[in-house]
Each structure stands twice: as structure tokens, then as C-alpha cells.
Design a protein around this motif. Structure first.
Motif, PDB file in Angstrom:
ATOM      1  N   ILE A   3       0.852  -1.195   0.000  1.00 28.98           N
ATOM      2  CA  ILE A   3       0.000   0.000   0.000  1.00 28.98           C
ATOM      3  C   ILE A   3       0.883   1.240   0.000  1.00 28.98           C
ATOM      4  O   ILE A   3       1.736   1.405   0.867  1.00 28.98           O
ATOM      5  N   ARG A   4       0.651   2.100  -0.991  1.00 29.22           N
ATOM      6  CA  ARG A   4       1.442   3.321  -1.146  1.00 29.22           C
ATOM      7  C   ARG A   4       0.496   4.520  -1.075  1.00 29.22           C
ATOM      8  O   ARG A   4      -0.159   4.859  -2.064  1.00 29.22           O
ATOM      9  N   TYR A  10      -6.172   8.374  -0.338  1.00 28.50           N
ATOM     10  CA  TYR A  10      -5.979   7.706  -1.627  1.00 28.50           C
ATOM     11  C   TYR A  10      -4.634   6.996  -1.642  1.00 28.50           C
ATOM     12  O   TYR A  10      -3.581   7.630  -1.478  1.00 28.50           O
ATOM     13  N   ALA A  11      -4.694   5.679  -1.841  1.00 28.10           N
ATOM     14  CA  ALA A  11      -3.474   4.878  -1.926  1.00 28.10           C
ATOM     15  C   ALA A  11      -3.494   4.069  -3.208  1.00 28.10           C
ATOM     16  O   ALA A  11      -4.562   3.748  -3.746  1.00 28.10           O
ATOM     17  N   VAL A  12      -2.309   3.740  -3.687  1.00 28.07           N
ATOM     18  CA  VAL A  12      -2.162   2.927  -4.889  1.00 28.07           C
ATOM     19  C   VAL A  12      -1.358   1.681  -4.554  1.00 28.07           C
ATOM     20  O   VAL A  12      -0.676   1.626  -3.529  1.00 28.07           O
ATOM     21  N   SER A  13      -1.454   0.698  -5.453  1.00 21.03           N
ATOM     22  CA  SER A  13      -0.760  -0.553  -5.213  1.00 21.03           C
ATOM     23  C   SER A  13      -0.574  -1.307  -6.522  1.00 21.03           C
ATOM     24  O   SER A  13      -1.382  -1.175  -7.431  1.00 21.03           O
ATOM     25  N   PRO A  14       0.458  -2.143  -6.569  1.00 22.15           N
ATOM     26  CA  PRO A  14       0.512  -3.120  -7.655  1.00 22.15           C
ATOM     27  C   PRO A  14      -0.643  -4.117  -7.498  1.00 22.15           C
ATOM     28  O   PRO A  14      -1.347  -4.120  -6.486  1.00 22.15           O
ATOM     29  N   SER A  96       1.344  -2.013 -11.538  1.00 22.78           N
ATOM     30  CA  SER A  96       2.431  -1.567 -10.663  1.00 22.78           C
ATOM     31  C   SER A  96       2.019  -0.457  -9.696  1.00 22.78           C
ATOM     32  O   SER A  96       2.769  -0.145  -8.777  1.00 22.78           O
ATOM     33  N   GLY A  97       0.883   0.163  -9.945  1.00 13.51           N
ATOM     34  CA  GLY A  97       0.454   1.342  -9.208  1.00 13.51           C
ATOM     35  C   GLY A  97       0.702   2.612 -10.000  1.00 13.51           C
ATOM     36  O   GLY A  97       0.210   3.686  -9.648  1.00 13.51           O
ATOM     37  N   PRO A 121       3.980  10.924  -6.102  1.00 17.54           N
ATOM     38  CA  PRO A 121       4.159   9.550  -6.598  1.00 17.54           C
ATOM     39  C   PRO A 121       5.638   9.155  -6.740  1.00 17.54           C
ATOM     40  O   PRO A 121       5.974   7.983  -6.605  1.00 17.54           O
ATOM     41  N   ALA A 122       6.501  10.157  -6.971  1.00 14.58           N
ATOM     42  CA  ALA A 122       7.934   9.859  -7.123  1.00 14.58           C
ATOM     43  C   ALA A 122       8.516   9.229  -5.858  1.00 14.58           C
ATOM     44  O   ALA A 122       9.460   8.432  -5.938  1.00 14.58           O
ATOM     45  N   LYS A 123       7.931   9.535  -4.696  1.00 17.33           N
ATOM     46  CA  LYS A 123       8.395   8.941  -3.442  1.00 17.33           C
ATOM     47  C   LYS A 123       8.259   7.421  -3.456  1.00 17.33           C
ATOM     48  O   LYS A 123       8.900   6.723  -2.687  1.00 17.33           O
ATOM     49  N   PHE A 124       7.388   6.920  -4.328  1.00 19.10           N
ATOM     50  CA  PHE A 124       7.148   5.476  -4.430  1.00 19.10           C
ATOM     51  C   PHE A 124       7.713   4.891  -5.722  1.00 19.10           C
ATOM     52  O   PHE A 124       7.389   3.766  -6.088  1.00 19.10           O
TER      53      PHE A 124
END
Length: 147
Positions: A3-4, A10-14, A96-97, A121-124
Motif C-alpha cells: 500500500i502506497r 488515496y493509496a495505490v498498489s501493484p 504496478s500502481g 508519486p515519485a516517493k514510491f
């Protein structure tokens, strides 16, 4: 599952598995957005399977398939609507997210600085620098609409 969180809501994930949905709910998410078209994933991860598993956990499930390199305004509107209708934090996934991050950055153009929409998003590990011009153009359109 990775979890990013791009924001507190709002989180994104692969790609996730149906078995991940209980943990997603336990993490406080109320809505899951699938940004993958069925054509690029095996049948056990198709929309109907994931939707049934999410709803069995009491989660709202939104299918918003984003085709790599063919993101549409409808994709942006659908994602924004899902966030607006969510009763709590939203979890979005794709391969990939990255696509989830791209949709987030573009739909927030004009609501946050372009630097923030690229740097968060660059942090991830998601490099959205190539979208700077597009984000700026969408922000200008949003500003013109407000005037």
C-alpha cells in the motif's frame, strides 16, 4: 500487497489478489478501484472475481480499466467520481500502481501544484515528470472554467 498512500484518503498498489481484500478493509479502506483491463490479467483476477470478493468484505468496488498509453477523460471522470462517492479512504490498483498514480495526478490538476502531483508519486518510484505539460494544461483549463 504494497500500500502506497499518496494522500491520507488515496493509496495505490501493484496488482492484488482476492485474499488481500480483508487486509485492505482492515487498513481502513472503504472503496477499491481496479484500473486494470481484464485483457491483461489472468481470469482469477478479472473484474467480476475481484468485485465479488471486495463486496463480500463489505467494500465498494469500482472498475475503471485504464489502458496503458490510452488514458481517457472518462477514466479521469470515473476515478474522480469514485473518490467523491467514497465513504472513506480509497485503494486503487493496477499492474504496478503507476497508472493509478497517473490518473490521480491528472484528475487533481489545478487542485494541487504540478510539483506536488509529480513529487508525491515519485516517493514510491513513479516517475510522472513526462506529464508536467499535460498537468499544467489541465490546471489551466480548470482555472479557466472557474473564471
Amino acid at each position: 500487497m504494497d500500500i502506497r498512500a499518496l494522500t491520507p484518503t488515496y493509496a495505490v498498489s501493484p496488482q492484488i489478489e482476492p485474499s488481500d481484500l480483508a487486509a485492505i478493509k482492515a487498513a481502513g479502506f472503504t472503496t477499491v478501484i481496479d484500473n486494470r483491463p481484464d485483457g491483461e490479467i489472468p481470469p482469477h483476477l478479472h473484474t467480476d472475481v475481484m468485485k465479488a470478493a471486495a463486496e463480500a468484505e463489505g467494500l465498494t468496488f469500482v472498475a475503471n480499466p485504464v489502458i496503458g498509453g490510452a488514458l481517457t477523460q472518462e477514466n479521469l471522470r470515473a476515478q474522480a467520481a469514485a473518490l467523491a462517492e467514497a465513504t472513506g479512504p480509497v485503494f486503487a490498483y493496477c499492474a504496478s500502481g503507476n497508472r493509478c498514480s497517473v490518473v490521480w495526478a491528472l484528475m487533481n490538476a489545478g487542485q494541487a501544484s504540478t510539483d506536488d502531483l509529480i513529487n508525491t508519486p515519485a516517493k514510491f518510484g513513479y516517475n510522472l515528470e513526462h506529464l508536467r505539460g499535460q498537468i499544467d494544461a489541465l490546471a489551466a483549463e480548470a482555472e479557466a472554467d472557474r473564471i
